[in-house]
Design an enzyme around this catalytic site. Structure first.
Site, PDB file in Angstrom:
ATOM      1  N   GLU A   1      10.340  12.650 -13.179  1.00 18.14           N
ATOM      2  CA  GLU A   1      10.479  11.192 -13.223  1.00 18.14           C
ATOM      3  C   GLU A   1      11.932  10.793 -13.482  1.00 18.14           C
ATOM      4  OE1 GLU A   1       7.517   9.343 -15.723  1.00 18.14           O
ATOM      5  OE2 GLU A   1       5.883  10.020 -14.445  1.00 18.14           O
TER       6      GLU A   1
ATOM      7  N   TYR B   1      -1.012   6.906 -11.175  1.00 17.16           N
ATOM      8  CA  TYR B   1      -2.122   6.835 -12.124  1.00 17.16           C
ATOM      9  C   TYR B   1      -3.042   5.672 -11.769  1.00 17.16           C
ATOM     10  CZ  TYR B   1       0.127  10.231 -15.187  1.00 17.16           C
ATOM     11  OH  TYR B   1       0.678  11.379 -15.701  1.00 17.16           O
TER      12      TYR B   1
ATOM     13  N   GLU C   1       1.272  14.463 -10.884  1.00 16.57           N
ATOM     14  CA  GLU C   1       0.635  13.691 -11.954  1.00 16.57           C
ATOM     15  C   GLU C   1      -0.283  12.665 -11.321  1.00 16.57           C
ATOM     16  OE1 GLU C   1       3.008  12.132 -15.170  1.00 16.57           O
ATOM     17  OE2 GLU C   1       4.396  13.829 -15.130  1.00 16.57           O
TER      18      GLU C   1
END
Length: 521
Positions: A202, A270, A325
């Site tokens: 990130e 997410y 992720e």
């Protein structure tokens, strides 16, 4: 003798299934068609990867209980029950040590005698003191016990080129060098031959708040000095990728990083309603469920559009899209540390897992690794622990059911789905993916996300003649159901025997909010 689904489920749930399946007002029709003649892409087993960060009780109190002062059975401090559970899950790859933690982690602090290792403060996750007792040797040896390939996330945010290149040499070099000598002094003569390396994490945020252009140059510098000491030509370097729909980031990575320096580009997404108001993990409303499923299904659009950018620069698809992720993110459980990200895991999470894995399977030409966040006690975990107790979550069970797709050949499938309408959103209720394994068995995974309606899916199997079908199902009485430490077996897979095979057509009645995996022979 294998029991039928009805004999394996609680009585109230049997009544619910019988009522729904027999009531035409609650029944909808879906159609799917397999195209086995066009099957050629292999579903990389690493799509079913996991993620373990130094965050909350994922490592300490999760994987690792230490080698002293514990009555929990362990191997070198790692819980034996977790090793066994992850072996059953067939975890192919495990990412460590972060996450945001990775760009604050200095690996040399985590090797050597444990009593001499320096401490640090985990500034990202709860401000707790990290004693570095779980380090490189502990992680890599644990991966060997699990049977998983390690994926090490390197520190380029606060680390140096030398620090990362030394780490590569320490774990991979089989000759004589300062790093290999130090490794041997610390108890490991044979290198681990780690293939997968993240070059930062990130970088657009906690990894340094870099622009895409700046990070691309930093990546080039670090990647240049990451020598493949194994001489196998298999080092797999993964660039810190985009957040969600930041397509500019992927464009810059593909444009500015030479192909010989990169093997994968990451993507993080997410399923979260709002970052400032995520909602509860167990007492959510149907509207909150619909909002989360909208975000989960958005993965289809993200993977498609990021892949299209990659195709422009890499039509041969040599560079992998690595979704390292993903998962559901809710408010932490009441009374727990906000920085530990501990949340329960319900049938909603099973829905997220099922549809997301179907998306990854169906994009296996470009998506060749993914890592659920996270393995234990954090976010959409597959395992929860409480001292000596351990439970397997609905997400664990979906991933275990789906592991039949690992390294199987993807069978392209088209789906015509009924709609699940919730608030302002109209979502496809049914999700499907299929594959054929090396034993010529066909596996079909089907998800019905509609929480109140049965969906009967009619599947055209093409020209392949099958003689029998078997299956397993994950379902419960309501979306909010979960396993806890007093009721660890409330939700678990059961035998599914309702599929009807007739000629080249398979009819699959699906209860509300259910996941079914079928095997045809």
């Amino acid at each position: 003798m294998r029991k039928t689904i009805a004999s394996r489920l609680p009585g109230a749930l049997v009544f619910l299934l019988v009522t729904i399946l027999s009531n035409p007002l609650h029944s909808q029709q879906a159609r799917a068609a397999l195209r086995p003649a066009t099957a050629k892409v292999v579903i990389n087993k690493n799509i079913y990867g996991h993620f373990a960060e130094h965050l909350g009780t994922c490592i300490y109190g999760g994987f690792y209980v230490g080698e002293k002062n514990t009555t929990i059975p362990h191997s070198d401090g790692v819980r034996n029950d977790i090793i066994e559970a992850l072996r059953v899950l067939k975890v192919p790859v495990l990412r460590w040590p972060g996450g945001c933690f990775a760009d604050t982690y200095h690996w040399k602090d985590g090797v050597g005698p444990k009593e001499k290792r320096p401490t640090m403060v985990n500034a990202w996750w709860g401000g707790v003191t990290e004693d570095n007792s779980f380090g490189t040797h502990d992680f890599l040896n644990m991966c060997e016990k699990i049977g998983a390939s390690p994926y090490l996330a390197g520190n380029i945010g606060s680390g140096t080129v030398k620090e990362l290149s030394d780490w590569v040499q320490y774990v991979n070099f089989n000759g004589v060098s300062p790093m290999s000598k130090w490794r041997e002094e610390n108890g490991r003569a044979k290198p681990w031959n780690v293939q997968y390396w993240g070059v930062g994490n990130e970088a657009w945020g906690c990894g340094g708040n870099m622009t895409a252009e700046y990070y691309a140059n930093e990546y080039r510098k670090y990647a240049t000095f990451m020598t493949d000491w194994t001489n196998s030509g298999k080092m797999f370097r993964i660039a810190s990728g985009a957040s969600d729909a930041d397509y500019h980031w992927t464009e810059v990575m593909m444009r500015d990083i030479p192909g010989g320096l990169i093997e994968g580009i990451a993507l993080h997404h997410y399923s979260v309603i709002k970052w400032e108001e995520k909602g509860p993990s167990t007492t959510f409303s149907e509207q909150q469920y619909g909002d989360i499923m909208y975000q989960a299904l958005k993965m289809e659009e993200l993977v498609t559009k990021h892949s299209a950018i990659m195709d422009k620069y890499d039509p041969a698809k040599k560079i992998a899209l690595v979704v390292d992720e993903w998962g559901g993110w809710y408010d932490v459980e009441p009374g727990t540390n906000p920085g530990f990200l501990y949340q329960q895991n319900t049938m909603r999470d099973a829905m997220i897992a099922g549809v997301t894995l179907n998306i990854f399977n169906n994009h296996a030409d470009r998506v060749r690794m993914a890592n659920l966040a996270q393995s234990i006690n954090v976010l959409q975990a597959v395992i929860l622990t409480n001292k000596e107790k351990m439970i397997l979550t609905p997400t664990y069970h979906v991933m275990e059911m789906y592991n039949v797709h690992q390294d199987a050949t993807l069978i392209p499938v088209t789906v015509q789905s009924p709609e699940y309408i919730i608030g302002k959103d109209t979502l496809p209720a049914v999700s499907v993916s299929a594959s054929v394994d090396k034993n010529a068995q066909t596996h079909i995974s089907v998800v019905n996300i509609d929480p109140s309606k049965n969906n009967t899916v009619t599947i055209d199997l093409g020209n392949t003649a099958y003689k029998k079908v078997s299956g397993r199902i994950l379902v419960s009485g309501k979306l909010q159901d979960y396993n806890d430490f007093d009721h660890p077996q409330k939700i678990r897979p059961a035998v599914y025997s309702n599929a009807v095979l007739k000629s080249n057509t398979l009819t699959v009645p699906l209860p509300p909010a259910s996941v079914v995996v079928l095997t045809l022979q």
